[in-house]
Write an enzyme that holds these catalytic residues in place. Structure first.
Site, PDB file in Angstrom:
ATOM      1  N   CYS A 163      38.447 -24.976  -6.848  1.00  0.00           N
ATOM      2  CA  CYS A 163      37.991 -23.640  -6.346  1.00  0.00           C
ATOM      3  C   CYS A 163      37.588 -23.646  -4.864  1.00  0.00           C
ATOM      4  O   CYS A 163      38.286 -23.939  -4.047  1.00  0.00           O
ATOM      5  CB  CYS A 163      37.197 -23.037  -7.252  1.00  0.00           C
ATOM      6  SG  CYS A 163      37.114 -21.168  -7.252  1.00  0.00           S
ATOM      7  N   HIS A 204      38.770 -23.247 -12.546  1.00  0.00           N
ATOM      8  CA  HIS A 204      37.840 -24.354 -12.948  1.00  0.00           C
ATOM      9  C   HIS A 204      37.924 -25.129 -14.306  1.00  0.00           C
ATOM     10  O   HIS A 204      37.417 -24.740 -15.231  1.00  0.00           O
ATOM     11  CB  HIS A 204      36.634 -23.358 -13.171  1.00  0.00           C
ATOM     12  CG  HIS A 204      35.784 -23.075 -11.778  1.00  0.00           C
ATOM     13  ND1 HIS A 204      34.906 -23.710 -11.287  1.00  0.00           N
ATOM     14  CD2 HIS A 204      35.941 -22.056 -11.167  1.00  0.00           C
ATOM     15  CE1 HIS A 204      34.463 -22.975  -9.970  1.00  0.00           C
ATOM     16  NE2 HIS A 204      35.129 -21.951  -9.936  1.00  0.00           N
ATOM     17  N   GLU A 223      36.377 -27.663 -15.391  1.00  0.00           N
ATOM     18  CA  GLU A 223      35.182 -28.192 -15.735  1.00  0.00           C
ATOM     19  C   GLU A 223      34.331 -26.932 -16.541  1.00  0.00           C
ATOM     20  O   GLU A 223      33.441 -27.326 -17.410  1.00  0.00           O
ATOM     21  CB  GLU A 223      34.369 -28.587 -14.832  1.00  0.00           C
ATOM     22  CG  GLU A 223      33.540 -27.558 -13.938  1.00  0.00           C
ATOM     23  CD  GLU A 223      34.421 -26.538 -12.916  1.00  0.00           C
ATOM     24  OE1 GLU A 223      35.781 -26.991 -12.923  1.00  0.00           O
ATOM     25  OE2 GLU A 223      33.926 -25.976 -12.002  1.00  0.00           O
TER      26      GLU A 223
END
Ligand code: GLN
Length: 190
Positions: free
Chosen positions: A79, A169, A171
């Site tokens: 990002c 994302h 994560e």
């Protein structure tokens, strides 16, 4: 294997947790000294690209980081991290590290309503969860850039040699596919 996670701002703890789940030693990088350590790869997390880049400059970390990536250190930018890597940002006054031959569009899905979740295909693996938060996408890729994921005709993940960039994302999900892919890039480098 040791991987550094840039921890000036943004979603860095989540990356550290993902790497720990994969049994990798992950450490945070907050200053020039920590950036100067031996490492096999580095993650530039999501957050706010302008703020992160300003901190990199203020802390005198920008040129070392740029050199490390240019000399082949495996890097994953998610990002805002994608925006840091991009050579061009079409709707913004300037680009940042400019190490990756991509043109990105910042806040490409709108600023407030631009957050959404979907399932997509990454490097031929289907049903991978993608989380977008005020995300960019990639408008143009240069030579040597491999497109790894497309959502609604927009490029949302790509790789150029040692550099991996995702607009979403990974994560913020339970899915380890993208981090595993990054580890495979590192393994083929050491
Ligand atoms: N919109 C942010 C930027 O311009 C990126 C958002 C994110 O990293 N989740 O840097």
């Amino acid at each position: 294997m040791r991987i550094g996670v840039l921890a000036l701002q943004g979603a860095f703890i989540e990356h550290q947790n993902m790497l720990n789940k994969l049994g990798v030693d992950a450490f945070t990088i907050r200053n020039l000294k920590e950036l100067s350590q031996e490492m096999d790869g580095i993650i530039l997390p999501g957050g706010e690209s302008t703020t992160m880049y300003k901190l990199l400059k203020d802390l005198k970390m920008e040129s070392l980081l740029k050199n490390m990536i240019s000399y082949g250190l495996p890097v994953m930018g998610t990002c805002a991290g994608l925006l840091l890597l991009a050579e061009n940002i079409h709707n913004f006054e300037s680009a940042f590290l400019k190490t990756m031959s991509i043109t990105a569009k910042k806040n490409a899905y709108g600023k407030q309503l631009g957050s959404f979740k979907t399932l997509g295909t990454f490097n031929n693996q289907e049903n991978i969860p993608f989380v977008f938060i005020r995300a960019p996408y990639i408008e143009k890729t240069g030579k040597d850039v491999e497109v790894l994921a497309v959502v609604d005709d927009k490029i949302v993940a790509a790789r150029q040699n040692n550099q991996l960039a995702t607009a979403f994302h990974p994560e913020l999900t339970e899915d380890l596919t993208i981090h595993k892919y990054f580890l495979s890039m590192i393994k083929s480098n050491i």
